[in-house]
Design a protein around this motif. Structure first.
Motif, PDB file in Angstrom:
ATOM      1  N   UNK A   2       0.884  -1.236   0.138  1.00  7.00           N
ATOM      2  CA  UNK A   2      -0.129  -0.083  -0.044  1.00  7.00           C
ATOM      3  C   UNK A   2       0.842   1.262   0.217  1.00  7.00           C
ATOM      4  N   UNK A   3       2.022   1.040   0.724  1.00  6.28           N
ATOM      5  CA  UNK A   3       2.806   2.341   0.958  1.00  6.28           C
ATOM      6  C   UNK A   3       3.440   2.589  -0.491  1.00  6.28           C
ATOM      7  N   UNK A   4       3.741   1.602  -1.201  1.00  6.53           N
ATOM      8  CA  UNK A   4       4.484   1.741  -2.455  1.00  6.53           C
ATOM      9  C   UNK A   4       3.617   2.592  -3.217  1.00  6.53           C
ATOM     10  N   UNK A   5       2.083   2.113  -3.517  1.00  9.91           N
ATOM     11  CA  UNK A   5       1.143   2.690  -4.401  1.00  9.91           C
ATOM     12  C   UNK A   5       1.103   4.052  -4.008  1.00  9.91           C
ATOM     13  N   UNK A   6       0.823   4.607  -2.493  1.00 14.27           N
ATOM     14  CA  UNK A   6       0.859   5.867  -2.066  1.00 14.27           C
ATOM     15  C   UNK A   6       2.003   6.676  -2.614  1.00 14.27           C
ATOM     16  N   UNK A   7       3.189   6.192  -2.041  1.00 16.30           N
ATOM     17  CA  UNK A   7       4.423   7.045  -2.605  1.00 16.30           C
ATOM     18  C   UNK A   7       4.571   7.105  -4.288  1.00 16.30           C
ATOM     19  N   UNK A   8       4.211   6.139  -5.046  1.00 17.37           N
ATOM     20  CA  UNK A   8       4.238   6.364  -6.418  1.00 17.37           C
ATOM     21  C   UNK A   8       3.296   7.357  -6.946  1.00 17.37           C
ATOM     22  N   UNK A   9       2.262   7.540  -6.101  1.00 18.99           N
ATOM     23  CA  UNK A   9       1.063   8.873  -6.608  1.00 18.99           C
ATOM     24  C   UNK A   9       1.415  10.264  -6.142  1.00 18.99           C
ATOM     25  N   UNK A  10       2.436  10.225  -5.335  1.00 17.84           N
ATOM     26  CA  UNK A  10       2.241  11.594  -4.787  1.00 17.84           C
ATOM     27  C   UNK A  10       3.094  12.631  -5.465  1.00 17.84           C
ATOM     28  N   UNK A  11       3.630  12.322  -6.510  1.00 15.43           N
ATOM     29  CA  UNK A  11       4.666  13.163  -7.476  1.00 15.43           C
ATOM     30  C   UNK A  11       3.598  14.106  -8.281  1.00 15.43           C
TER      31      UNK A  11
END
Length: 119
Positions: A18-27
């Motif tokens: 879940x964290x990888x998904x979140x971090x990949x979308x923050x940009x």
């Protein structure tokens, strides 16, 4: 990012996915990392996974694969949600179970981070 460590669900391995998904979308959001996270979480609260904003959970086939890989964690998170609500969580949109579970658990994880970091 410290905010991602504040969830009551952090003991589940699925949360690293879940964290990888979140971090990949923050940009795609402006501001500091914390401001980006807040904007992302608010967008998710407004539209949910149903809006299509989480590319990993748009297609049923992708949800099915994710669900199978993380079945125990996702079902345990659902059980925790139901225990705290005191009633079963209903699949009101009649989604395939695996899609429903991915959306339910990801949204709940994100809402929990928001509650603990921004409220």
């Amino acid at each position: 990012m410290k905010a991602l460590e504040k969830s009551m669900y952090k003991q589940y391995e699925v949360c690293s996915a879940f964290n990888k998904i979140i971090l990949s979308d923050l940009g795609s959001y402006d501001g500091t990392k914390k401001e980006q996270l807040k904007s992302f979480l608010e967008d998710l609260q407004n539209g949910g996974c149903m809006s299509g904003m989480i590319s990993e959970f748009i297609y049923h086939v992708d949800c099915k694969k994710f669900y199978i890989e993380n079945l125990d964690d996702l079902e345990n998170i659902r059980k925790e949600i139901e225990d705290s609500l005191g009633e079963p969580v209903k699949n009101t949109h009649r989604l395939p179970h695996y899609t429903f579970m991915c959306w339910l658990c990801f949204e709940e994880y994100c809402f929990d981070i928001y509650r603990n970091s921004f409220e």
